[in-house]
Design a protein around this motif. Structure first.
Motif, PDB file in Angstrom:
ATOM      1  N   GLU A  92      33.192  37.078  50.771  1.00 55.85           N
ATOM      2  CA  GLU A  92      33.150  37.831  49.517  1.00 55.85           C
ATOM      3  C   GLU A  92      34.553  38.074  48.993  1.00 55.85           C
ATOM      4  OE1 GLU A  92      30.879  41.327  50.426  1.00 55.85           O
ATOM      5  OE2 GLU A  92      28.958  40.286  50.241  1.00 55.85           O
ATOM      6  N   GLY A  93      35.484  38.362  49.911  1.00 54.97           N
ATOM      7  CA  GLY A  93      36.877  38.542  49.496  1.00 54.97           C
ATOM      8  C   GLY A  93      37.452  37.262  48.916  1.00 54.97           C
ATOM      9  N   VAL A  94      37.174  36.145  49.576  1.00 54.02           N
ATOM     10  CA  VAL A  94      37.649  34.847  49.076  1.00 54.02           C
ATOM     11  C   VAL A  94      36.986  34.538  47.734  1.00 54.02           C
ATOM     12  CG1 VAL A  94      37.635  32.364  49.530  1.00 54.02           C
ATOM     13  CG2 VAL A  94      38.228  33.951  51.353  1.00 54.02           C
ATOM     14  N   ASP A  95      35.703  34.829  47.643  1.00 55.97           N
ATOM     15  CA  ASP A  95      34.971  34.590  46.404  1.00 55.97           C
ATOM     16  C   ASP A  95      35.552  35.421  45.265  1.00 55.97           C
ATOM     17  OD1 ASP A  95      32.934  33.368  44.925  1.00 55.97           O
ATOM     18  OD2 ASP A  95      31.596  35.093  45.203  1.00 55.97           O
ATOM     19  N   ARG A  96      35.854  36.674  45.548  1.00 53.50           N
ATOM     20  CA  ARG A  96      36.473  37.550  44.551  1.00 53.50           C
ATOM     21  C   ARG A  96      37.821  36.973  44.125  1.00 53.50           C
ATOM     22  NH1 ARG A  96      37.080  41.887  47.553  1.00 53.50           N
ATOM     23  NH2 ARG A  96      34.904  41.935  48.082  1.00 53.50           N
ATOM     24  N   SER A  97      38.587  36.506  45.120  1.00 58.27           N
ATOM     25  CA  SER A  97      39.887  35.907  44.829  1.00 58.27           C
ATOM     26  C   SER A  97      39.720  34.654  43.972  1.00 58.27           C
ATOM     27  CB  SER A  97      40.599  35.570  46.134  1.00 58.27           C
ATOM     28  OG  SER A  97      41.786  34.858  45.883  1.00 58.27           O
ATOM     29  N   ASN A  98      38.699  33.847  44.292  1.00 53.48           N
ATOM     30  CA  ASN A  98      38.445  32.645  43.490  1.00 53.48           C
ATOM     31  C   ASN A  98      38.078  33.007  42.057  1.00 53.48           C
ATOM     32  OD1 ASN A  98      38.958  31.005  45.648  1.00 53.48           O
ATOM     33  ND2 ASN A  98      36.817  30.710  46.204  1.00 53.48           N
ATOM     34  N   ARG A  99      37.249  34.028  41.898  1.00 55.21           N
ATOM     35  CA  ARG A  99      36.892  34.453  40.538  1.00 55.21           C
ATOM     36  C   ARG A  99      38.125  34.940  39.781  1.00 55.21           C
ATOM     37  NH1 ARG A  99      31.944  36.736  42.910  1.00 55.21           N
ATOM     38  NH2 ARG A  99      33.175  38.591  43.271  1.00 55.21           N
ATOM     39  N   ASP A 100      38.993  35.661  40.499  1.00 49.82           N
ATOM     40  CA  ASP A 100      40.237  36.111  39.856  1.00 49.82           C
ATOM     41  C   ASP A 100      41.088  34.919  39.442  1.00 49.82           C
ATOM     42  OD1 ASP A 100      39.410  38.703  40.292  1.00 49.82           O
ATOM     43  OD2 ASP A 100      40.708  39.036  42.045  1.00 49.82           O
ATOM     44  N   ASP A 101      41.132  33.886  40.324  1.00 55.14           N
ATOM     45  CA  ASP A 101      41.906  32.680  39.972  1.00 55.14           C
ATOM     46  C   ASP A 101      41.319  31.997  38.743  1.00 55.14           C
ATOM     47  OD1 ASP A 101      43.598  33.109  42.091  1.00 55.14           O
ATOM     48  OD2 ASP A 101      42.668  31.605  43.414  1.00 55.14           O
ATOM     49  N   VAL A 102      39.993  31.895  38.699  1.00 58.61           N
ATOM     50  CA  VAL A 102      39.345  31.263  37.548  1.00 58.61           C
ATOM     51  C   VAL A 102      39.625  32.073  36.286  1.00 58.61           C
ATOM     52  CG1 VAL A 102      37.087  30.723  36.521  1.00 58.61           C
ATOM     53  CG2 VAL A 102      37.573  30.082  38.888  1.00 58.61           C
ATOM     54  N   ASP A 103      39.524  33.390  36.381  1.00 60.40           N
ATOM     55  CA  ASP A 103      39.800  34.236  35.209  1.00 60.40           C
ATOM     56  C   ASP A 103      41.254  34.074  34.763  1.00 60.40           C
ATOM     57  OD1 ASP A 103      37.210  35.148  35.208  1.00 60.40           O
ATOM     58  OD2 ASP A 103      37.671  37.033  36.254  1.00 60.40           O
ATOM     59  N   ARG A 104      42.177  34.002  35.739  1.00 62.71           N
ATOM     60  CA  ARG A 104      43.590  33.815  35.414  1.00 62.71           C
ATOM     61  C   ARG A 104      43.797  32.462  34.726  1.00 62.71           C
ATOM     62  NH1 ARG A 104      46.929  31.415  38.576  1.00 62.71           N
ATOM     63  NH2 ARG A 104      45.829  31.947  40.487  1.00 62.71           N
ATOM     64  N   LEU A 105      43.121  31.426  35.258  1.00 66.29           N
ATOM     65  CA  LEU A 105      43.239  30.105  34.635  1.00 66.29           C
ATOM     66  C   LEU A 105      42.697  30.121  33.207  1.00 66.29           C
ATOM     67  CD1 LEU A 105      42.234  27.776  37.600  1.00 66.29           C
ATOM     68  CD2 LEU A 105      44.497  28.025  36.584  1.00 66.29           C
ATOM     69  N   ALA A 141      40.873  25.538  43.342  1.00 63.29           N
ATOM     70  CA  ALA A 141      39.778  26.513  43.323  1.00 63.29           C
ATOM     71  C   ALA A 141      38.442  25.814  43.602  1.00 63.29           C
ATOM     72  CB  ALA A 141      39.731  27.226  41.976  1.00 63.29           C
ATOM     73  N   ARG A 142      38.268  24.610  43.053  1.00 58.65           N
ATOM     74  CA  ARG A 142      37.031  23.862  43.298  1.00 58.65           C
ATOM     75  C   ARG A 142      36.906  23.487  44.774  1.00 58.65           C
ATOM     76  NH1 ARG A 142      35.073  18.608  43.470  1.00 58.65           N
ATOM     77  NH2 ARG A 142      33.018  18.356  42.567  1.00 58.65           N
ATOM     78  N   ARG A 143      37.991  23.013  45.383  1.00 55.83           N
ATOM     79  CA  ARG A 143      37.953  22.677  46.819  1.00 55.83           C
ATOM     80  C   ARG A 143      37.607  23.907  47.661  1.00 55.83           C
ATOM     81  NH1 ARG A 143      43.137  20.971  46.833  1.00 55.83           N
ATOM     82  NH2 ARG A 143      43.241  19.385  45.283  1.00 55.83           N
ATOM     83  N   LEU A 144      38.208  25.026  47.327  1.00 62.09           N
ATOM     84  CA  LEU A 144      37.928  26.264  48.051  1.00 62.09           C
ATOM     85  C   LEU A 144      36.468  26.676  47.867  1.00 62.09           C
ATOM     86  CD1 LEU A 144      39.162  28.441  49.801  1.00 62.09           C
ATOM     87  CD2 LEU A 144      39.808  29.665  47.738  1.00 62.09           C
ATOM     88  N   PHE A 145      35.964  26.511  46.662  1.00 61.24           N
ATOM     89  CA  PHE A 145      34.559  26.818  46.402  1.00 61.24           C
ATOM     90  C   PHE A 145      33.639  25.922  47.232  1.00 61.24           C
ATOM     91  CE2 PHE A 145      30.700  25.756  43.984  1.00 61.24           C
ATOM     92  CZ  PHE A 145      30.096  26.995  43.999  1.00 61.24           C
ATOM     93  N   LEU A 146      33.945  24.635  47.298  1.00 67.32           N
ATOM     94  CA  LEU A 146      33.127  23.712  48.098  1.00 67.32           C
ATOM     95  C   LEU A 146      33.191  24.065  49.584  1.00 67.32           C
ATOM     96  CD1 LEU A 146      33.867  20.308  46.323  1.00 67.32           C
ATOM     97  CD2 LEU A 146      31.790  21.689  46.190  1.00 67.32           C
ATOM     98  N   ALA A 147      34.356  24.466  50.064  1.00 67.10           N
ATOM     99  CA  ALA A 147      34.483  24.863  51.477  1.00 67.10           C
ATOM    100  C   ALA A 147      33.644  26.114  51.751  1.00 67.10           C
ATOM    101  CB  ALA A 147      35.944  25.110  51.837  1.00 67.10           C
ATOM    102  N   CYS A 148      33.675  27.063  50.832  1.00 67.89           N
ATOM    103  CA  CYS A 148      32.870  28.285  50.997  1.00 67.89           C
ATOM    104  C   CYS A 148      31.381  27.950  50.965  1.00 67.89           C
ATOM    105  CB  CYS A 148      33.204  29.306  49.914  1.00 67.89           C
ATOM    106  SG  CYS A 148      34.817  30.066  50.129  1.00 67.89           S
ATOM    107  N   THR A 149      31.012  27.050  50.087  1.00 72.34           N
ATOM    108  CA  THR A 149      29.605  26.647  50.005  1.00 72.34           C
ATOM    109  C   THR A 149      29.149  26.027  51.319  1.00 72.34           C
ATOM    110  OG1 THR A 149      29.808  26.276  47.627  1.00 72.34           O
ATOM    111  CG2 THR A 149      27.967  25.213  48.742  1.00 72.34           C
ATOM    112  N   ALA A 150      29.972  25.154  51.892  1.00 72.51           N
ATOM    113  CA  ALA A 150      29.621  24.527  53.174  1.00 72.51           C
ATOM    114  C   ALA A 150      29.495  25.588  54.268  1.00 72.51           C
ATOM    115  CB  ALA A 150      30.669  23.490  53.555  1.00 72.51           C
ATOM    116  N   GLU A 151      30.414  26.568  54.265  1.00 74.83           N
ATOM    117  CA  GLU A 151      30.344  27.621  55.283  1.00 74.83           C
ATOM    118  C   GLU A 151      29.084  28.469  55.108  1.00 74.83           C
ATOM    119  OE1 GLU A 151      32.986  31.360  56.928  1.00 74.83           O
ATOM    120  OE2 GLU A 151      33.989  29.762  55.827  1.00 74.83           O
TER     121      GLU A 151
END
Length: 188
Positions: A92-105, A141-151
């Motif tokens: 969830e922390g990583v997901d939140r960080s990813n959302r923040d990265d997407v919002d920043r982008l 961010a996409r690679r991180l999202f795919l890694a989280c999805t696999a986990e």
């Protein structure tokens, strides 16, 4: 009475004595066989009681071992659940960080678009270096999202296996569970 005395007089005394002795010996032999049969019955009852007691002990031991196994499985399931919760919180922390990265982008793209429009350019495509940096960040961010999805998928399959194992254990416990023995020593 004279008829009976006449009957006794027909046969000699030694024959009567032999018949009486044979009758007594026959009675002793029958009593001896009866006593032997009683003793055999008592021995069989004692052996049956001993075997039943041994069976009850084995059943109690098996039940205790299964209870111990159940407790171990429950403890392992609790540990696994705790580990899953910890991973979920980390994800969830990583997901939140990813959302923040997407919002920043998105803000960066909007800012670059605004700068391009103010300079008379149609979009941020006029700034290839910034666009390339934003694209790299998006790919990361996409690679991180795919890694989280696999986990998450691994966690879900592990939880499904645990549910199947728990269901199997419960079914087995219902199958082998024996009632507790009565305190009066009588078989159930």
């Amino acid at each position: 009475m004279s008829a009976i005395a006449g009957l006794f007089a027909l046969l000699p005394g030694w024959l009567w004595a032999g018949l009486l002795a044979a009758s007594v010996l026959n009675g002793c032999w029958v009593e001896h066989q009866r006593d032997g049969a009683k003793n055999d019955l008592h021995e069989l009852q004692a052996a049956t009681a001993k075997a039943e007691s041994a069976r009850m002990q084995v059943a109690l031991l098996a039940n205790a071992n299964f209870r111990k196994f159940e407790h171990q499985q429950a403890a392992a399931a609790a540990e696994l659940e705790h580990a899953n919760q910890v991973r979920k919180q980390a994800a969830e922390g990583v997901d939140r960080s990813n959302r923040d990265d997407v919002d920043r982008l998105r803000r960066d793209v909007a800012r670059l678009d605004a700068v391009a429009r103010s300079g008379g350019l149609p979009s941020a495509a006029a700034y290839p270096r910034e666009l390339a940096a934003s694209r790299r960040a998006a790919e990361n961010a996409r690679r991180l999202f795919l890694a989280c999805t696999a986990e998450y998928q691994d966690l879900a399959s592990g939880a499904q296996r645990d549910a199947i194992d728990l269901g199997t254990g419960v079914s087995y416990s219902e199958l082998v569970q024996t009632p507790a023995p009565k305190g009066d020593g009588a078989p159930p």
